[in-house]
Design an enzyme around this catalytic site. Structure first.
Site, short mmCIF file in Angstrom:
data_model
loop_
_atom_site.label_atom_id
_atom_site.label_comp_id
_atom_site.label_asym_id
_atom_site.label_seq_id
_atom_site.Cartn_x
_atom_site.Cartn_y
_atom_site.Cartn_z
N ASN A 114 19.57 -18.33 -29.19
CA ASN A 114 20.70 -18.99 -28.56
C ASN A 114 21.92 -18.10 -28.47
O ASN A 114 22.75 -18.23 -27.59
CB ASN A 114 21.07 -20.19 -29.44
CG ASN A 114 21.52 -21.36 -28.61
OD1 ASN A 114 21.46 -21.29 -27.38
ND2 ASN A 114 21.97 -22.41 -29.24
N THR A 164 -5.26 4.62 -15.91
CA THR A 164 -5.08 3.34 -15.23
C THR A 164 -5.66 3.46 -13.83
O THR A 164 -5.33 4.40 -13.10
CB THR A 164 -3.58 3.01 -15.14
OG1 THR A 164 -3.00 3.19 -16.43
CG2 THR A 164 -3.37 1.59 -14.67
N LYS A 166 -6.04 3.09 -10.08
CA LYS A 166 -5.16 2.88 -8.92
C LYS A 166 -6.01 2.92 -7.64
O LYS A 166 -7.09 3.50 -7.68
CB LYS A 166 -4.10 3.99 -8.86
CG LYS A 166 -3.38 4.28 -10.16
CD LYS A 166 -2.25 3.31 -10.40
CE LYS A 166 -1.53 3.63 -11.72
NZ LYS A 166 -0.55 2.62 -12.09
N ASP A 194 -4.62 -2.32 -14.45
CA ASP A 194 -3.17 -2.32 -14.38
C ASP A 194 -2.66 -3.65 -14.92
O ASP A 194 -3.38 -4.65 -14.89
CB ASP A 194 -2.70 -2.10 -12.94
CG ASP A 194 -1.34 -1.44 -12.93
OD1 ASP A 194 -0.35 -2.18 -13.05
OD2 ASP A 194 -1.26 -0.21 -12.85
N GLU A 195 -1.40 -3.65 -15.39
CA GLU A 195 -0.89 -4.87 -16.01
C GLU A 195 -0.84 -6.06 -15.04
O GLU A 195 -0.94 -7.20 -15.45
CB GLU A 195 0.50 -4.63 -16.62
CG GLU A 195 1.59 -4.26 -15.63
CD GLU A 195 1.62 -2.76 -15.30
OE1 GLU A 195 2.58 -2.33 -14.66
OE2 GLU A 195 0.67 -2.04 -15.68
N HIS A 285 -0.04 -4.17 -23.17
CA HIS A 285 0.91 -3.58 -22.22
C HIS A 285 2.25 -4.29 -22.37
O HIS A 285 2.29 -5.47 -22.66
CB HIS A 285 0.39 -3.73 -20.79
CG HIS A 285 1.18 -2.91 -19.81
ND1 HIS A 285 2.40 -3.32 -19.32
CD2 HIS A 285 0.95 -1.70 -19.26
CE1 HIS A 285 2.87 -2.38 -18.50
NE2 HIS A 285 2.02 -1.39 -18.45
#
Length: 466
Positions: A114, A164, A166, A194-195, A285
């Site tokens: 908070n 990773t 791609k 990948d994430e 990740h």
């Protein structure tokens, strides 16, 4: 006289206690506080302690029904930040009873829930937490940890290599599996979802899991090494996430993956418990971390998020590269890398470590260096991170002019050359380029990689300074 007196009183009367001796069971926090003009630092520090523990904005009669002294947070020390105007480090001690056992979620809801919107503060940043031994012991922590992972994979004495896959979005499952196979066959230990690969229209999760498992088994058979692919189990609900983890276990693969900040700590801890019970490694990740940790004077420093992950559970976590395209200053990065791997970490303000932390044998987490790194970085990475790390080259593998497998070969040759040179006593920081050049003489794949990336640099000043 009546014991209760209504009205608003200064926080510092109750919550600023410079004479307080901290207890071994207290959770200690270091906040970087920027008060609004005219607010004294003691009041600001006390306000943080109050709002993140028992306080509210006015005196309430129900305070009389409990022992505030037992449950309140206390601001016990304030120091100005060198070189910054009107910025202070406020140290706050929280009694252990304020927190639910084994819940990172509850710890964060209390400490940072908070108070960050508080009007008396212009900005607030949580710089570090000291987790007491008694609280650490209520957490399972990482499913397996560094030593067990090495034993499962039968890989010792060097960093692990990853990649990773791609383009991260748009490949079909079959083509994705093919890319995985090529990388693993070439000599990588791991490939990675990948994430943001979850379960999208172009590639549903079940199809991806199946083709990646096929790629893993084929590459293992051909190379005689144990291989893995981080299958991203992150999903929109915990039930769906667990369904994916269960399917991964049924396929017999070694590791799954989770985005712990977007997925949330409750989901992450649930998955970590499942992974330990079922022999799965868990790759984490940190997608979304920079939203929280990049501003210097507001938010939460990544070292706190890293500690929280070690408590919640994960075997790998992305933690910057020091040399690639993403944020990370060397000493500070190594500070939280030690917090992830070591059992006992001494207070060291030069590396941003505000408290001595004892993990009492909670398993360690492998730091993952990922983002804009390539073969020329290999000596620096080997030197900075040492053996207990995962070095992840996405574009630095798949961008090889001859394709994925040769890209993987180039990285593996570069890594083995650096490890051998280091073991022979050579200085990687000074002779790194020379070591890579020598190795490329007998590896055409490495020579081609050296040629492609010889000019690439990402040079910007780090924001994460002390």
């Amino acid at each position: 006289s009546v014991g209760f007196k209504a009205g608003v009183k200064d926080y510092k009367l109750t919550y600023y206690t410079p004479e307080y001796e901290t207890k071994d069971t207290d959770i200690l926090a270091a906040f970087r506080v920027t008060p609004q003009p005219g607010v004294p630092p003691e009041e600001a520090g006390a306000a943080v302690a109050a709002e993140s523990s028992t306080g509210t904005w006015t005196t309430v009669w129900t305070d009389g029904l409990t022992s505030l002294d037992r449950y309140k947070g206390r601001c016990y020390h304030i120091e100005p930040v060198a070189g910054e105007e009107s910025q202070f480090i406020a140290y706050v001690a929280y009694p252990l009873d304020l927190f639910e056992e084994g819940s990172v979620t509850n710890m964060f809801t209390s400490i940072v829930g908070n108070v960050f919107g508080f009007k008396a503060l212009r900005a607030l940043r949580l710089e570090d937490l000291r987790i007491p031994v008694s609280y650490v012991k209520t957490f399972q922590g990482p499913p397996h940890g560094i030593q067990v992972e090495r034993d499962k994979l039968n890989k010792y004495g060097r960093p692990l290599l990853g990649c990773t896959i791609k383009p991260k979005l748009g490949l079909s499952a079959k083509n994705y599996g093919r890319a995985v196979y090529e990388c693993l066959r070439g000599g990588l230990d791991f490939t990675k979802d990948d994430e943001n690969v979850n379960s999208q229209p172009f590639m549903r999760w079940r199809d991806r899991f199946l083709f990646c498992a096929e790629a893993i088994y084929k590459a293992q058979a051909e190379t005689g090494e144990i291989k893995g692919h981080y299958l991203n189990a992150t999903a929109g609900t915990c039930e769906e996430m667990m369904k994916r983890a269960v399917f991964a276990r049924e396929l017999g693969v070694p590791i799954v993956m989770h985005d712990y900040l977007t997925g949330g700590f409750t989901a992450n801890t649930t998955l970590a418990h499942y992974c330990r019970d079922n022999g799965l490694l868990l790759h984490i990740h940190r997608a979304m971390h920079a939203v929280i940790d990049r501003q210097k004077n507001h938010g939460i420093h990544f070292r706190v998020l890293a500690k929280a992950l070690r408590m919640s559970g994960g075997d790998h976590i992305h933690s910057g590269t020091v040399v690639g395209k993403l944020e990370g200053e060397r000493d500070i990065t190594l500070g939280f890398v030690d917090l992830l791997r070591d059992d006992f970490i001494e207070k060291d303000r030069s590396r941003g470590i505000y408290f001595t932390q004892d993990w009492v044998s909670l398993p360690g987490v492998l730091p993952v260096a990922s983002g804009g790194i390539h073969v020329w970085h290999m000596p620096a990475l080997t030197e900075i991170f040492g053996d207990d790390s995962v070095l992840q080259f996405g574009g630095g593998t798949l961008g090889h002019p001859w394709g994925n497998a040769p890209g993987a070969v180039a990285n593996r040759v570069a890594l083995e050359a650096c490890v051998q040179a280091r073991n022979e006593g050579r200085d990687l920081a000074r002779e790194g380029n020379e070591i890579i050049r020598e190795a490329s003489k007998w590896s055409p794949e490495l020579a081609a990689a050296c040629e492609v990336w010889k000019e690439i640099k990402f040079i910007f000043p780090a924001m994460d300074t002390l």
